[in-house]
Design a protein around this motif. Structure first.
Motif, mmCIF file in Angstrom:
data_model
loop_
_atom_site.group_PDB
_atom_site.id
_atom_site.type_symbol
_atom_site.label_atom_id
_atom_site.label_comp_id
_atom_site.label_asym_id
_atom_site.label_seq_id
_atom_site.Cartn_x
_atom_site.Cartn_y
_atom_site.Cartn_z
ATOM 1 N N THR A 33 0.833 -1.204 0.000
ATOM 2 C CA THR A 33 0.000 0.000 0.000
ATOM 3 C C THR A 33 0.867 1.253 0.000
ATOM 4 O O THR A 33 0.606 2.221 -0.710
ATOM 5 C CB THR A 33 -0.915 0.005 1.237
ATOM 6 O OG1 THR A 33 -1.520 -1.266 1.357
ATOM 7 C CG2 THR A 33 -1.972 1.066 1.136
ATOM 8 N N TRP B 163 1.071 4.142 -2.815
ATOM 9 C CA TRP B 163 0.834 5.554 -2.510
ATOM 10 C C TRP B 163 1.951 6.419 -3.082
ATOM 11 O O TRP B 163 1.708 7.470 -3.687
ATOM 12 C CB TRP B 163 0.745 5.748 -0.993
ATOM 13 C CG TRP B 163 0.392 7.145 -0.599
ATOM 14 C CD1 TRP B 163 -0.845 7.709 -0.629
ATOM 15 C CD2 TRP B 163 1.283 8.164 -0.150
ATOM 16 N NE1 TRP B 163 -0.765 9.012 -0.216
ATOM 17 C CE2 TRP B 163 0.522 9.315 0.086
ATOM 18 C CE3 TRP B 163 2.662 8.191 0.082
ATOM 19 C CZ2 TRP B 163 1.065 10.496 0.549
ATOM 20 C CZ3 TRP B 163 3.218 9.378 0.539
ATOM 21 C CH2 TRP B 163 2.424 10.514 0.772
ATOM 22 N N LYS C 133 -2.964 13.340 -0.231
ATOM 23 C CA LYS C 133 -3.152 13.385 1.207
ATOM 24 C C LYS C 133 -2.470 12.166 1.819
ATOM 25 O O LYS C 133 -2.619 11.051 1.295
ATOM 26 C CB LYS C 133 -4.652 13.330 1.502
ATOM 27 C CG LYS C 133 -5.068 14.132 2.686
ATOM 28 C CD LYS C 133 -6.570 14.075 2.809
ATOM 29 C CE LYS C 133 -7.049 15.206 3.676
ATOM 30 N NZ LYS C 133 -8.485 15.368 3.611
ATOM 31 N N VAL D 284 -1.919 9.032 4.028
ATOM 32 C CA VAL D 284 -2.875 8.072 4.575
ATOM 33 C C VAL D 284 -2.609 7.924 6.060
ATOM 34 O O VAL D 284 -1.487 7.635 6.478
ATOM 35 C CB VAL D 284 -2.724 6.713 3.871
ATOM 36 C CG1 VAL D 284 -3.690 5.710 4.461
ATOM 37 C CG2 VAL D 284 -2.970 6.863 2.389
ATOM 38 N N THR D 285 -3.644 8.160 6.870
ATOM 39 C CA THR D 285 -3.452 8.016 8.310
ATOM 40 C C THR D 285 -4.066 6.696 8.776
ATOM 41 O O THR D 285 -4.808 6.048 8.044
ATOM 42 C CB THR D 285 -4.141 9.165 9.066
ATOM 43 O OG1 THR D 285 -5.528 9.138 8.724
ATOM 44 C CG2 THR D 285 -3.547 10.499 8.666
ATOM 45 N N ASP E 98 -6.290 6.285 11.037
ATOM 46 C CA ASP E 98 -7.741 6.435 11.165
ATOM 47 C C ASP E 98 -8.451 6.137 9.845
ATOM 48 O O ASP E 98 -9.473 5.450 9.812
ATOM 49 C CB ASP E 98 -8.089 7.854 11.617
ATOM 50 C CG ASP E 98 -7.809 8.049 13.094
ATOM 51 O OD1 ASP E 98 -7.435 7.043 13.727
ATOM 52 O OD2 ASP E 98 -7.954 9.179 13.584
ATOM 53 N N ASP E 99 -7.866 6.686 8.759
ATOM 54 C CA ASP E 99 -8.484 6.508 7.439
ATOM 55 C C ASP E 99 -8.554 5.038 7.062
ATOM 56 O O ASP E 99 -9.590 4.533 6.614
ATOM 57 C CB ASP E 99 -7.676 7.259 6.371
ATOM 58 C CG ASP E 99 -7.837 8.753 6.515
ATOM 59 O OD1 ASP E 99 -8.810 9.149 7.193
ATOM 60 O OD2 ASP E 99 -7.010 9.483 5.964
ATOM 61 N N SER E 100 -7.405 4.360 7.251
ATOM 62 C CA SER E 100 -7.372 2.957 6.827
ATOM 63 C C SER E 100 -8.279 2.108 7.713
ATOM 64 O O SER E 100 -8.887 1.149 7.261
ATOM 65 C CB SER E 100 -5.943 2.430 6.822
ATOM 66 O OG SER E 100 -5.232 2.895 7.922
ATOM 67 N N LYS F 234 -11.061 3.201 9.088
ATOM 68 C CA LYS F 234 -12.422 3.505 8.660
ATOM 69 C C LYS F 234 -12.780 2.722 7.400
ATOM 70 O O LYS F 234 -13.850 2.144 7.284
ATOM 71 C CB LYS F 234 -12.539 5.011 8.400
ATOM 72 C CG LYS F 234 -13.784 5.624 9.031
ATOM 73 C CD LYS F 234 -13.793 7.118 8.820
ATOM 74 C CE LYS F 234 -13.117 7.855 9.958
ATOM 75 N NZ LYS F 234 -12.939 9.276 9.679
ATOM 76 N N SER F 235 -11.825 2.722 6.444
ATOM 77 C CA SER F 235 -12.137 2.042 5.180
ATOM 78 C C SER F 235 -12.190 0.533 5.370
ATOM 79 O O SER F 235 -12.872 -0.176 4.628
ATOM 80 C CB SER F 235 -11.110 2.421 4.117
ATOM 81 O OG SER F 235 -9.853 1.910 4.470
ATOM 82 N N PHE G 174 -6.367 6.980 -3.265
ATOM 83 C CA PHE G 174 -5.766 8.034 -2.459
ATOM 84 C C PHE G 174 -6.381 9.382 -2.780
ATOM 85 O O PHE G 174 -6.749 9.648 -3.910
ATOM 86 C CB PHE G 174 -4.258 8.073 -2.702
ATOM 87 C CG PHE G 174 -3.613 6.746 -2.497
ATOM 88 C CD1 PHE G 174 -3.574 6.174 -1.237
ATOM 89 C CD2 PHE G 174 -3.085 6.051 -3.564
ATOM 90 C CE1 PHE G 174 -3.006 4.934 -1.048
ATOM 91 C CE2 PHE G 174 -2.516 4.808 -3.382
ATOM 92 C CZ PHE G 174 -2.467 4.248 -2.123
ATOM 93 N N LYS G 175 -6.474 10.214 -1.751
ATOM 94 C CA LYS G 175 -7.155 11.499 -1.923
ATOM 95 C C LYS G 175 -6.207 12.552 -2.468
ATOM 96 O O LYS G 175 -5.094 12.717 -1.987
ATOM 97 C CB LYS G 175 -7.728 11.952 -0.581
ATOM 98 C CG LYS G 175 -8.980 11.203 -0.214
ATOM 99 C CD LYS G 175 -9.788 11.998 0.793
ATOM 100 C CE LYS G 175 -10.995 11.198 1.238
ATOM 101 N NZ LYS G 175 -10.664 10.280 2.347
#
Lengths: 132, 136
Positions: free
Chosen positions: A14, A18, A44, A46-47, A49-51, A53-54, A78-79
Motif C-alpha cells: 500500500t 501511494w 493526502k 494516509v493516516t 484512522d483513514d485505513s 475507517k475504510s 488516495f485522496k
C-alpha cells in the motif's frame, strides 16, 4: 496463501502504491510549472484512522450476475488535495519548482526505504525456509 | 501503472519546453529581420503559451504548447537613411525583439526542462528499485 496476504507485505505494498501515485501527481505539477492558472496538487497522507475507517466501513457493492458485468473499482484509492503553496505567480500558477523537487526527492527516498524493507521481509522468509 | 504515467507526463513537459525553445530561437534569429520596402513590416516577436490538457488515456493533466501569439508592442526605430526600407525621414522600423529578454527566457526554459528531466530520473530510479526486489 499468497505473499501479499502477509500483513507486512500488504502494508508495504500500500505504501509503495501511494508513493507511485504521488510521483504521478508531482510529475503533473512539474510539467505544468509554466502553465497559467494551474494549481499545484499533492496526495493526502494516509493516516491510521483513514485505513481503519475504510477497513471497517460497510461497502455497498453491486452484485455481479453476468459475465458481461465489470467489477466496480474506485478511481483512485488516495485522496488528491490542493497543495498549500505560499507563492502564486501573476499568471496564477502556484507551482514552486524547488518545493516540488524536494518533494520528489523525499518521495523517492521513502519509496526506497519501503522497497528495502520489502526485500528484507523476503530475505527473512527465505531464511525461515532454510534456503541460502 | 503510475510510474509509466509519471514518465509520460514529464515527457509532455519536456516537449512543451522544447517548443518554447524553438520559438525563442526563431525570435533571436530574426532579431535583425527588417522589411525590404518602407511599407513592409519587420519581423514581429512571437510568444509561446502553455495550457494544461486533461489526457484521458493517462488520466492526468499533461501540458501542451498552446497557440503561438504575436507580441503586439511597437516596433523599434533606427535612423539609417541608406537602408532600402528607410522612410522619407530616413528611419527604419526594426523588429520588437529584445535579445536580453529572449536570453532570460531561454534560461527559464532550460531550468524547466531540467526539472522535468529530474522527475524522469527520479521515477526511473524508483522503478529500478521495484525491479531490484525480483533479484532478492
Amino acid at each position: 496463501m499468497a505473499i501479499s496476504d502477509l500483513s507486512l507485505f500488504q502494508a508495504l505494498r500500500t505504501k509503495m502504491h501511494w508513493h507511485q501515485s504521488r510521483q504521478r501527481v508531482l510529475a503533473e505539477n512539474v510539467a505544468n510549472a509554466d502553465t497559467p492558472n494551474y494549481t499545484a496538487h499533492d496526495l493526502k497522507a494516509v493516516t491510521f484512522d483513514d485505513s481503519l475507517k475504510s477497513a471497517t466501513a460497510q461497502m455497498v457493492r453491486p452484485a455481479i450476475t453476468s459475465t458481461g458485468h465489470m467489477q466496480l473499482q474506485p478511481a483512485s484509492a488516495f485522496k488528491n488535495m490542493r497543495d498549500g503553496s505560499f507563492e502564486i505567480t501573476p499568471e496564477g500558477n502556484s507551482v514552486v519548482l524547488e518545493e516540488q523537487m524536494m518533494k520528489i526527492t523525499a518521495n523517492q527516498m521513502d519509496y526506497q526505504a519501503a522497497t528495502s524493507l520489502y526485500q528484507r521481509g523476503l530475505g527473512m522468509l527465505k531464511t525461515a525456509l532454510g534456503k541460502r | 501503472m503510475d510510474f509509466l504515467r509519471s514518465l509520460m507526463i514529464a515527457a509532455s513537459g519536456l516537449k512543451a519546453q522544447n517548443g518554447r525553445m524553438r520559438v525563442i530561437a526563431e525570435n533571436i534569429a530574426n532579431s535583425d529581420s527588417t522589411g525590404r520596402t518602407p511599407d513592409e513590416d519587420p519581423y514581429r516577436r512571437k510568444i509561446p503559451t502553455f495550457r494544461s490538457k486533461f489526457d484521458r488515456e493517462l488520466n492526468a493533466e499533461v501540458v501542451r504548447l498552446g497557440r503561438i501569439q504575436e507580441d503586439k508592442s511597437d516596433f523599434g526605430i533606427r535612423h539609417d537613411p541608406g537602408h532600402p526600407a528607410a522612410d522619407a525621414q530616413g528611419n527604419v522600423r526594426v523588429p520588437n525583439v529584445n535579445t536580453l529578454i529572449e536570453t532570460v527566457d531561454i534560461r527559464e526554459a532550460q531550468r524547466s526542462y531540467e526539472a522535468n528531466l529530474n522527475v524522469i530520473n527520479s521515477t526511473r530510479r524508483m522503478l529500478q528499485r521495484t525491479i531490484d526486489i525480483l533479484r532478492g
